[in-house]
Design an enzyme around this catalytic site. Structure first.
Site: not given
Lengths: 272, 272
Positions: B28, B30, B33-34, B146, B149, B172, B182-183
């Site tokens: 979430g 968002l 990037g998302h 990431d 990941q 992005v 998000s951070r």
């Protein structure tokens, strides 16, 4: 029947398959227990896939990996006669590489079989998950004889939301009562005779419970009496989550017996 | 767009879906990037599923699980505007139970991000595998930001033979160059200004390598020069298996930078 030897071939075939698929993962040395799983899968699915793979990661050091019975020719014949559609027989190096993503079985994988064979179920779940992803079956068939394995595979499917139905199948026995196992061929004639006490103790326990007995302790004692003279590893009364229970609760109880003949371990059980 | 809240509902819906499915798992909050992942999935698939789930098992003790930005209403709006077909927003208790079958990430999950956050990737792989099994997509979309990941999810898919195509998507950036995260909302205006050194250092490194530089040591030193004054956690030059390398090999090199602003960690990288 098509014998499929490589991952690439299996993936390609799987892409083209439609309809319901029944899957029976085995380590080969097929006996009537496996055949009963295959027959049931044939009845319940449009296509049936069997795999034969002696999975190294579920054997502990010093266990019988190198001597585990391997009977590829007879196994292929049996699968043909059972009208299996695809028999998948991969090489070890195709299934595993170094430093992999691993599966860690839950805490209840370290009791009973997992107490004697710590880490065994990590290897079982790892290979089963790989084979599930490769074959993507509708239904997968497992025998109740490996009761704890069946429970843990069921838990993996539930925890990871794997879209496969796990079908638990009854234990198939020799006429004498001895539960079918690929490892039975290791037994001498005398040991096989002695081993009949195992199924006798299991039947006796089932009868006692059917007649209303609810004390785990009493049932276990009676089982030990029948098994007198054998090298009993354990007799346990558990619920279907493999917690030991004092009071037998019909429809949520499994009675498990493991007996050793030298390095051979024979498992039997009854599901109430 | 249908907002799906329960596992049962999602399973039922998924059974009825045909055609190609693109899946974007998110936590979430968002951002662009998302949105770029969603847009790409829309282009490449007949249906798109997005999940929003702040996954507790990938946060270590003391990390920002409780304060991680949660913006359900805005997120739903964004997904609607992107013409997402299904937005899956499950409850924690629906995804996890006690004493589960776990996923164990490989050894290379304990370097770099996994060195600072040991066990983090076990949790990431666990939730991604669950979501993959629930949504059964054709293609799943992940950002290169990431990087480790992405590499570990790719390895899991390969090791477990998961029949899903992993699509790696470019980072992005805000107009300033700062990689979307998000951070980022945790940053003060001054910190955001200072943080621009990160993308500058990354661009500079990319240019150096494009011009023929092959020494990891030299490139790292130049990056540290650009980052002067920041609290740099690490600058690493690795191959795509996340082994550190001395000699840069174009098409098999990732340069990773992590900078701290207090407890906020900002990641950036470039894939050569």
């Amino acid at each position: 029947m098509l014998v499929v030897k490589t991952i690439e071939e299996l993936k390609e075939i799987r892409k083209g398959l439609n309809g319901t698929i029944g899957f029976i993962p085995t380590m080969g040395a097929l006996h009537d227990g496996h055949i009963s799983l295959i027959k049931r899968a044939k009845e319940e699915n449009e296509l049936v896939i069997v795999s034969i793979f002696v999975n190294p990661t579920q054997f502990l050091k010093g266990e019988d990996l190198s001597t585990y019975p391997r009977k590829a020719e007879a196994d292929i014949k049996i699968c043909q006669m059972c009208k299996v559609d695809y028999l998948f027989m991969p090489e070890i190096n195709a299934i595993y590489e170094n430093d992999e993503v691993l599966i860690k079985a839950p805490q209840n994988s370290y009791v009973l079989e997992g107490f004697t064979r710590p880490g065994h179920f990590d290897g079982v779940l790892q290979v089963v998950l790989k084979l599930f992803n490769l074959t993507q079956p509708t239904n997968a068939y497992f025998g109740k004889k490996d009761a704890q394995q069946l429970a843990l595979i069921g838990q993996m499917v539930k925890n990871l939301f794997i879209p496969i139905n796990i079908v638990a199948c009854d234990i198939v026995r020799e006429i004498s009562g001895l539960a079918m196992s690929s490892r039975n061929i290791y037994l001498s004639v005398e040991q096989k005779e002695e081993a009949l006490k195992i199924s006798k103790s299991i039947y006796m326990a089932g009868n006692l419970i059917s007649k209303g007995e609810r004390s785990s302790k009493l049932v276990k004692n009676k089982i030990y009496e029948v098994l007198a003279g054998l090298d009993v590893e354990y007799v346990k009364v558990v619920d279907k989550k493999f917690n030991e229970i004092e009071v037998i609760e019909p429809s949520n109880t499994i009675i498990l017996v493991v007996v050793r003949f030298g390095s051979i371990r024979l498992l039997d059980n009854i599901w109430m």
